[in-house]
Design an enzyme around this catalytic site. Structure first.
Site, PDB file in Angstrom:
ATOM      1  N   ASP A  36     -21.736 -14.933   2.873  1.00  0.00           N
ATOM      2  CA  ASP A  36     -21.193 -13.590   2.629  1.00  0.00           C
ATOM      3  C   ASP A  36     -22.280 -12.550   2.904  1.00  0.00           C
ATOM      4  O   ASP A  36     -23.471 -12.836   2.722  1.00  0.00           O
ATOM      5  CB  ASP A  36     -20.707 -13.466   1.184  1.00  0.00           C
ATOM      6  N   SER A 120      -2.745 -11.911   7.862  1.00  0.00           N
ATOM      7  CA  SER A 120      -2.146 -11.104   6.801  1.00  0.00           C
ATOM      8  C   SER A 120      -0.709 -10.722   7.132  1.00  0.00           C
ATOM      9  O   SER A 120      -0.333 -10.610   8.314  1.00  0.00           O
ATOM     10  CB  SER A 120      -2.972  -9.818   6.657  1.00  0.00           C
ATOM     11  N   CYS A 122       0.212  -7.944   6.988  1.00  0.00           N
ATOM     12  CA  CYS A 122       0.102  -6.643   7.665  1.00  0.00           C
ATOM     13  C   CYS A 122       0.300  -6.761   9.172  1.00  0.00           C
ATOM     14  O   CYS A 122       0.324  -5.753   9.868  1.00  0.00           O
ATOM     15  CB  CYS A 122      -1.243  -5.992   7.361  1.00  0.00           C
ATOM     16  N   TYR A 151      -5.991  -2.203  10.510  1.00  0.00           N
ATOM     17  CA  TYR A 151      -6.157  -3.531   9.897  1.00  0.00           C
ATOM     18  C   TYR A 151      -5.201  -4.581  10.488  1.00  0.00           C
ATOM     19  O   TYR A 151      -5.600  -5.687  10.846  1.00  0.00           O
ATOM     20  CB  TYR A 151      -5.937  -3.383   8.391  1.00  0.00           C
ATOM     21  N   ASN A 180      -0.264 -10.344  -0.026  1.00  0.00           N
ATOM     22  CA  ASN A 180      -0.897  -9.749  -1.217  1.00  0.00           C
ATOM     23  C   ASN A 180      -1.305 -10.761  -2.316  1.00  0.00           C
ATOM     24  O   ASN A 180      -0.532 -11.051  -3.234  1.00  0.00           O
ATOM     25  CB  ASN A 180       0.017  -8.671  -1.796  1.00  0.00           C
ATOM     26  N   GLU A 193      -9.308  -2.227  -4.516  1.00  0.00           N
ATOM     27  CA  GLU A 193      -8.398  -3.063  -5.292  1.00  0.00           C
ATOM     28  C   GLU A 193      -6.954  -2.871  -4.841  1.00  0.00           C
ATOM     29  O   GLU A 193      -6.543  -1.801  -4.441  1.00  0.00           O
ATOM     30  CB  GLU A 193      -8.531  -2.776  -6.794  1.00  0.00           C
ATOM     31  N   ARG A 224       7.304  -5.332  -3.073  1.00  0.00           N
ATOM     32  CA  ARG A 224       6.309  -6.274  -2.567  1.00  0.00           C
ATOM     33  C   ARG A 224       6.526  -7.631  -3.241  1.00  0.00           C
ATOM     34  O   ARG A 224       7.172  -7.725  -4.297  1.00  0.00           O
ATOM     35  CB  ARG A 224       4.875  -5.834  -2.945  1.00  0.00           C
TER      36      ARG A 224
HETATM   37  O1  GDC Z   1      -2.734  -1.916  -2.187  1.00  0.00           O
HETATM   38  P1  GDC Z   1      -1.497  -2.713  -2.223  1.00  0.00           P
HETATM   39  O2  GDC Z   1      -1.435  -3.820  -3.200  1.00  0.00           O
HETATM   40  O3  GDC Z   1      -1.289  -3.268  -0.739  1.00  0.00           O
HETATM   41  O4  GDC Z   1      -0.297  -1.708  -2.522  1.00  0.00           O
HETATM   42  C1  GDC Z   1       1.002  -2.155  -2.781  1.00  0.00           C
HETATM   43  C2  GDC Z   1       1.859  -0.959  -3.136  1.00  0.00           C
HETATM   44  O5  GDC Z   1       1.486  -0.528  -4.442  1.00  0.00           O
HETATM   45  C3  GDC Z   1       1.679   0.258  -2.198  1.00  0.00           C
HETATM   46  O6  GDC Z   1       2.908   0.831  -1.900  1.00  0.00           O
HETATM   47  C4  GDC Z   1       0.833   1.202  -3.035  1.00  0.00           C
HETATM   48  O7  GDC Z   1       1.054   2.560  -2.725  1.00  0.00           O
HETATM   49  C5  GDC Z   1       1.367   0.867  -4.427  1.00  0.00           C
HETATM   50  N1  GDC Z   1       0.470   1.333  -5.494  1.00  0.00           N
HETATM   51  C6  GDC Z   1       0.840   2.083  -6.550  1.00  0.00           C
HETATM   52  N2  GDC Z   1      -0.217   2.402  -7.308  1.00  0.00           N
HETATM   53  C7  GDC Z   1      -2.668   1.773  -7.073  1.00  0.00           C
HETATM   54  O8  GDC Z   1      -3.141   2.345  -8.047  1.00  0.00           O
HETATM   55  C8  GDC Z   1      -1.291   1.814  -6.732  1.00  0.00           C
HETATM   56  N3  GDC Z   1      -3.477   1.055  -6.252  1.00  0.00           N
HETATM   57  C9  GDC Z   1      -2.998   0.370  -5.161  1.00  0.00           C
HETATM   58  N4  GDC Z   1      -3.844  -0.346  -4.402  1.00  0.00           N
HETATM   59  N5  GDC Z   1      -1.690   0.414  -4.815  1.00  0.00           N
HETATM   60  C10 GDC Z   1      -0.854   1.113  -5.588  1.00  0.00           C
HETATM   61  C11 GDC Z   1      -1.658  -5.138   1.444  1.00  0.00           C
HETATM   62  C12 GDC Z   1      -2.955  -4.796   2.137  1.00  0.00           C
HETATM   63  C13 GDC Z   1      -3.805  -5.998   2.066  1.00  0.00           C
HETATM   64  C14 GDC Z   1      -3.084  -7.240   2.569  1.00  0.00           C
HETATM   65  C15 GDC Z   1      -1.674  -7.355   2.045  1.00  0.00           C
HETATM   66  C16 GDC Z   1      -0.817  -8.405   2.720  1.00  0.00           C
HETATM   67  O9  GDC Z   1      -0.802  -4.070   1.495  1.00  0.00           O
HETATM   68  O10 GDC Z   1      -3.559  -3.704   1.512  1.00  0.00           O
HETATM   69  O11 GDC Z   1      -5.019  -5.820   2.685  1.00  0.00           O
HETATM   70  O12 GDC Z   1      -3.101  -7.318   3.973  1.00  0.00           O
HETATM   71  O13 GDC Z   1      -1.006  -6.181   2.119  1.00  0.00           O
HETATM   72  O14 GDC Z   1       0.448  -8.455   2.147  1.00  0.00           O
HETATM   73  P2  GDC Z   1      -0.036  -3.618   0.214  1.00  0.00           P
HETATM   74  O15 GDC Z   1       0.809  -4.687  -0.375  1.00  0.00           O
HETATM   75  O16 GDC Z   1       0.679  -2.364   0.601  1.00  0.00           O
END
Ligand code: GDC
Length: 353
Positions: A36, A120, A122, A151, A180, A193, A224
């Site tokens: 790492d 991913s 994504c 990404y 996720n 995070e 999700r």
């Molecule tokens: O960041 P994430 O978990 O990634 O966000 C999920 C949903 O939760 C988004 O719509 C985000 O706006 C919402 N959300 C609400 N509040 C908060 O406080 C918050 N923090 C975060 N982080 N999100 C919040 C991910 C990528 C990864 C990976 C996965 C594969 O997307 O970020 O890198 O590739 O997908 O599934 P997410 O699920 O959109």
């Protein structure tokens, strides 16, 4: 695979990589190399009986060092994070192509036996994720290509490169598309995070500070699925040792809204909070779920750990970490100091997923 062959985990200082190293140790693997970019004291899990290397895998020579003598390589190193990071650091995310390119070349040159790449969800076409009421994504939905900008394009390119290294150079490559992944020993503050950890931290903060409000990005109706780390570890190793040549979904198919995710965390914490929706915050796609027909058919297995169960373990771990870090600073209305959750520049390499 014999337990004394050398197994390399690239990105071993991060969330999934750290758990993978721990799992390989538990299984009795005697020669593990964990690599790492982060200084050792920032690794989520670091073991004395493992060969730990601090190397920048964007450098080709370092990739050769990492792969030397290896039987199997798990390539999990990437500059990445949750929505708050990948929507605002597209170039940095795309630079992971250097890691993926050099690692494939090094693995080929070292004649390694098996190579795993963590892609991913994504990579999936954004047009198939416009509704909260999403149809679960099948592997074929990655094409025609319209992945997450930055990404997702890098992930799609790198999984394609794995395919051609397999075809042209006979390197055994296997690819999983992680949906996720969450669990203990991962990023819960700092800007990288993802939603599960962010919600735990925000609920803990609200509870401890007495300010019973929570900010949610978007309107909370986006959907999700979230995969607990133990399912991820099992699926990752099964896919590497399978005959599945094409990328496979590795994700839960328990679809929830972000509001339902918050409900679960509130329930675990035993609190109800006033929800404030930030419609200007990074949101990503409106809906995303994993179709698990193919993995079920090919491996006879699919992720099954319930979100409530995984979140309870995650919440408890984050709670302890939060207390360790901020305990001395907690007053009746004070939790983490303001600005504590801005991106930590030093945590520059995280894990794939
Ligand atoms: O960041 P994430 O978990 O990634 O966000 C999920 C949903 O939760 C988004 O719509 C985000 O706006 C919402 N959300 C609400 N509040 C908060 O406080 C918050 N923090 C975060 N982080 N999100 C919040 C991910 C990528 C990864 C990976 C996965 C594969 O997307 O970020 O890198 O590739 O997908 O599934 P997410 O699920 O959109």
């Amino acid at each position: 695979m014999s337990k004394d062959q050398l197994v390399v985990v690239a990105g071993g200082g991060g969330f999934i990589g750290g758990h993978l190293v721990a799992d390989l140790r538990r299984q009795g693997f005697t020669r593990i190399r964990s690599v790492d970019i982060k200084p050792f004291d920032e690794w989520y899990q670091c073991f004395d009986d493992v060969e730990n290397l601090q190397l920048d895998l964007m450098d080709q020579d370092n990739c050769h060092t990492a792969c030397k003598g290896a039987g199997e390589v798990y390539q999990l190193a990437a500059d990445m994070g949750g929505m708050g990071f990948i929507e605002t650091h597209k170039a940095e995310c795309m630079l992971s192509v250097l890691i993926n390119t050099h690692m494939l070349v090094a693995a080929r040159d070292a004649g390694i036996g098996k190579y795993f790449y963590s892609s991913s969800a994504c990579v999936y076409n954004a047009d198939k994720q416009t509704s909260e009421d999403v149809v679960a994504l099948k592997e074929a939905d990655a094409y025609p290509a319209q992945p997450e900008d930055g990404y997702g394009w890098e992930k799609l390119f790198s999984e394609r490169m794995c395919r051609h290294f397999r075809e042209d150079f006979k390197l055994h490559t296997r690819v999983a598309r992680y949906h996720n992944v969450y669990g203990p020993h991962g990023t819960w503050e700092g800007g990288r995070e993802k939603a599960p950890a962010a919600m735990c931290r925000k609920v803990i903060e609200a509870k401890l500070s007495g300010d019973h409000a929570i900010e949610i990005w978007g309107d909370g109706k986006q959907t999700r699925s979230f995969m607990y780390i133990d399912d991820c570890l099992k699926g990752t190793q099964m896919i590497l040792h399978s005959d599945c040549l094409e990328p496979l979904n590795l994700g839960s198919n328990e679809l929830v809204t972000i509001n339902q995710l918050v409900d679960i965390v509130e329930d675990i914490a035993g609190i109800k909070l006033d929800r404030k929706y930030n419609l200007d915050a990074p949101k990503g796609v409106n809906g995303r779920n994993s179709d698990n027909d193919l993995i079920q058919e090919r491996l006879g297995w699919a992720p099954s750990i319930r979100l409530r169960d995984g979140m309870e373990k995650t919440y408890n771990w984050i709670y302890d970490e939060y207390m360790k870090k901020y305990k001395g600073k907690l007053g009746p209305r004070a939790a983490a100091p303001k600005g504590a959750h801005v991106r930590d520049k030093e945590l520059s390499v995280e894990l794939g997923g």
